[in-house]
Design a protein around this motif. Sequence first.
Motif, PDB file in Angstrom:
ATOM      1  N   LEU A 199      56.661  54.147   8.236  1.00 25.85           N
ATOM      2  CA  LEU A 199      56.980  55.145   9.266  1.00 25.85           C
ATOM      3  C   LEU A 199      57.992  56.169   8.773  1.00 25.85           C
ATOM      4  CD1 LEU A 199      57.272  53.240  12.673  1.00 25.85           C
ATOM      5  CD2 LEU A 199      55.723  55.111  12.069  1.00 25.85           C
ATOM      6  N   HIS A 200      58.989  55.668   8.060  1.00 29.03           N
ATOM      7  CA  HIS A 200      60.031  56.534   7.498  1.00 29.03           C
ATOM      8  C   HIS A 200      60.071  56.281   5.994  1.00 29.03           C
ATOM      9  CE1 HIS A 200      61.674  57.661  11.432  1.00 29.03           C
ATOM     10  NE2 HIS A 200      61.523  56.401  11.780  1.00 29.03           N
ATOM     11  N   PRO A 201      59.272  57.025   5.223  1.00 26.37           N
ATOM     12  CA  PRO A 201      59.160  56.707   3.780  1.00 26.37           C
ATOM     13  C   PRO A 201      60.493  56.780   3.041  1.00 26.37           C
ATOM     14  CG  PRO A 201      57.539  58.347   4.456  1.00 26.37           C
ATOM     15  CD  PRO A 201      58.432  58.134   5.627  1.00 26.37           C
ATOM     16  N   TRP A 245      69.380  54.354  -0.054  1.00 22.56           N
ATOM     17  CA  TRP A 245      68.353  55.391   0.043  1.00 22.56           C
ATOM     18  C   TRP A 245      68.918  56.710   0.571  1.00 22.56           C
ATOM     19  CZ3 TRP A 245      68.588  50.935   2.952  1.00 22.56           C
ATOM     20  CH2 TRP A 245      68.865  51.084   4.314  1.00 22.56           C
ATOM     21  N   LEU A 246      70.047  56.634   1.270  1.00 20.84           N
ATOM     22  CA  LEU A 246      70.649  57.847   1.821  1.00 20.84           C
ATOM     23  C   LEU A 246      71.053  58.825   0.727  1.00 20.84           C
ATOM     24  CD1 LEU A 246      72.950  56.705   4.752  1.00 20.84           C
ATOM     25  CD2 LEU A 246      70.723  57.804   4.817  1.00 20.84           C
ATOM     26  N   VAL A 260      65.126  60.559   7.016  1.00 17.76           N
ATOM     27  CA  VAL A 260      65.688  61.131   5.785  1.00 17.76           C
ATOM     28  C   VAL A 260      64.675  62.054   5.097  1.00 17.76           C
ATOM     29  CG1 VAL A 260      66.623  60.615   3.495  1.00 17.76           C
ATOM     30  CG2 VAL A 260      67.325  59.245   5.450  1.00 17.76           C
ATOM     31  N   LEU A 261      63.385  61.685   5.128  1.00 18.21           N
ATOM     32  CA  LEU A 261      62.373  62.547   4.508  1.00 18.21           C
ATOM     33  C   LEU A 261      62.401  63.944   5.140  1.00 18.21           C
ATOM     34  CD1 LEU A 261      59.914  63.142   2.735  1.00 18.21           C
ATOM     35  CD2 LEU A 261      58.464  62.116   4.482  1.00 18.21           C
ATOM     36  N   SER A 262      62.448  63.997   6.463  1.00 17.02           N
ATOM     37  CA  SER A 262      62.476  65.290   7.145  1.00 17.02           C
ATOM     38  C   SER A 262      63.719  66.075   6.753  1.00 17.02           C
ATOM     39  CB  SER A 262      62.470  65.099   8.660  1.00 17.02           C
ATOM     40  OG  SER A 262      61.332  64.369   9.046  1.00 17.02           O
TER      41      SER A 262
END
Lengths: 313, 298
Positions: free
Chosen positions: B74-76, B262-263, B86-88
């Motif tokens: 859902l949130h790669p 990942w941030l 974070v992708l957006s």
Amino acid sequence: MLVYALRRLVGMMVVMTVVAAVVFVIARVIPGDPAAVMLGTAATAEDIAALRVRLGLDQPLIAQFVIYLKQIVTLDLGDSIFLGRPVLQAMAERTELTASLTVMAVGIAVAIGLPIGIVSAAMRGRAVDRVAVTAAMLAASVPSFWIGLMLIKYLAVDFGFFPVSGYGPPEATYLERVRHLVLPAIALGIPNSALILRFTRTSMLDVLGDDYVRTARAKGLPPLTVVLKHALRNAMIPILTVIGLTTAVMIAGAIVTETVFGLPGIGNLIVSAVLRRDYPVIQGALLVVSGIYVLINLAVDLLYAVVDPRVRY
Amino acid sequence: MSQPTTPAAAAPRAPRGRSPAALVIRQLLRRPLAVVMLGVVVAMLAIAVTAPLIVPYDPMKMAILQRLKPPTGLHPFGTDEFGRDVLSRVILGARLSLLVGGLVVVVATVLGTLLGLVGGWFRRLDGVVMRFTDALMAFPDILLAIAFMAALGPSLFNVVLALGIVYTPRVARVVRAATLVVREMPYVEAARALGAGSPRIVFGHILPNLMSPVIVQATFIFAYAILTEAALSFIGVGVPPTTPTWGNMIAGAQQYFRQADWLMLFPGLAIVVTVLALQIVGDGLRDALDPRLQKVTR
């Protein structure tokens, strides 16, 4: 040689005067009255006016600049508003850290860049060379603060190999403090190794094509001897230049690295001065760091003549 | 030159029927890595331009229940401390970081070209221009940028202005050096003999002939500007922290990166990929535009 050195020294004075002028202008562009900033919100108009007179801020700009130059020549960079101490003293206290960090980072950059650059040139066009050149590009594209954070996360937090941040307690031995500088030095050294690698490679390639290298090979010397003894010695001059330049760049790079690792060095002093609008510190630090930068560049140029007897001025 | 040539025709000259641009493209195509990286740059620019259309989520929308979730289908790229995707945010960051980089290139190229032309053409002003660039180059890039930001205060526009000024001398030097060469060319003399004035010679005859070194410099400045902007924002003197440039995202990630790496990973990778692509394209362009360099750098 002496004449050349003197001429360069005079040239440097000119550049430094212009640098001082740039610093002066930047400080005057800053919005707000420095006197009002120094005294804070509680000050009355009379207090501010009195301080303006004391600081010479009521004088014409040219007169202010002359006062400023006089102060520089007498090594008086003013007092920090926030620390309440002379700027030069505050900087001196932090020099050990920043100097150690820079020296270590240069060491790491050279240890990575020089050997790989030599191998890359000797194996020109082969897979090793291509990988090395691409890796150098990659290293030059990574923000040093990001490498720093990654090192903290994976080597300090997850595995505990190195301290996460800081410079150790005041009573720590120098060796213990140096241990705190290992990760910062790697973070600062890796991106800067790229330039050294590329320069070493280019400089070696230039020399490896020369006639005397062909002669050395033709008379049956082992390839290693040819590369290290015959070629490297003559390729060293441009390499030394770029090591000097990288050193100068790293002093500035330390500003960011010290922030990542919470190190109380000169970079940290500059960043907190900017955030606290401590103008005397910003001015003084700008002047000192760019002065060192100019000096290193000059030293590198002069070294040229010492190292290479062919260079005559 | 495939046709048999007489000794008189053997003098070096550009093959007929090919525009200089076509020659450069041909040279560039010989470097597959540079072509691939050019594709990466174009893709990044496309992402930046179309950012609002392609983001999977609203990059500003908070969802506290979803906070600090590791990457999933859902949130790669995972979610941040406010549950934002974070992708957006990396996609929106591409728009902001490339905007800063691009504007810095414009400022530095325009200012640098004007200064360089003035120094190279009006010999009396040369000394002044050169001392000025000397003084700016006596500061390390990041330090000068920090000083300007201290004077101007943090904002996206001020970052562009500060970095634009910092990188101006690089363009000015290249343009000046090229102008000194071009001004001695016979066609400049011809233009002068025909009565053309300085502005016409400088902008009509000299400027078009020094575009290639300027383009190469611009590519590198684009790369450096993205790196330096990130560093400025990271130490807190760049673009205000609420604006999600890549540098600001990494700065914001600092507090949480021990549990949520990942941030900082994805915005950092975005910087690395973009800067690497730009540098390789710049290298390829330099080699393509300057045949003499090919032997050394390849």
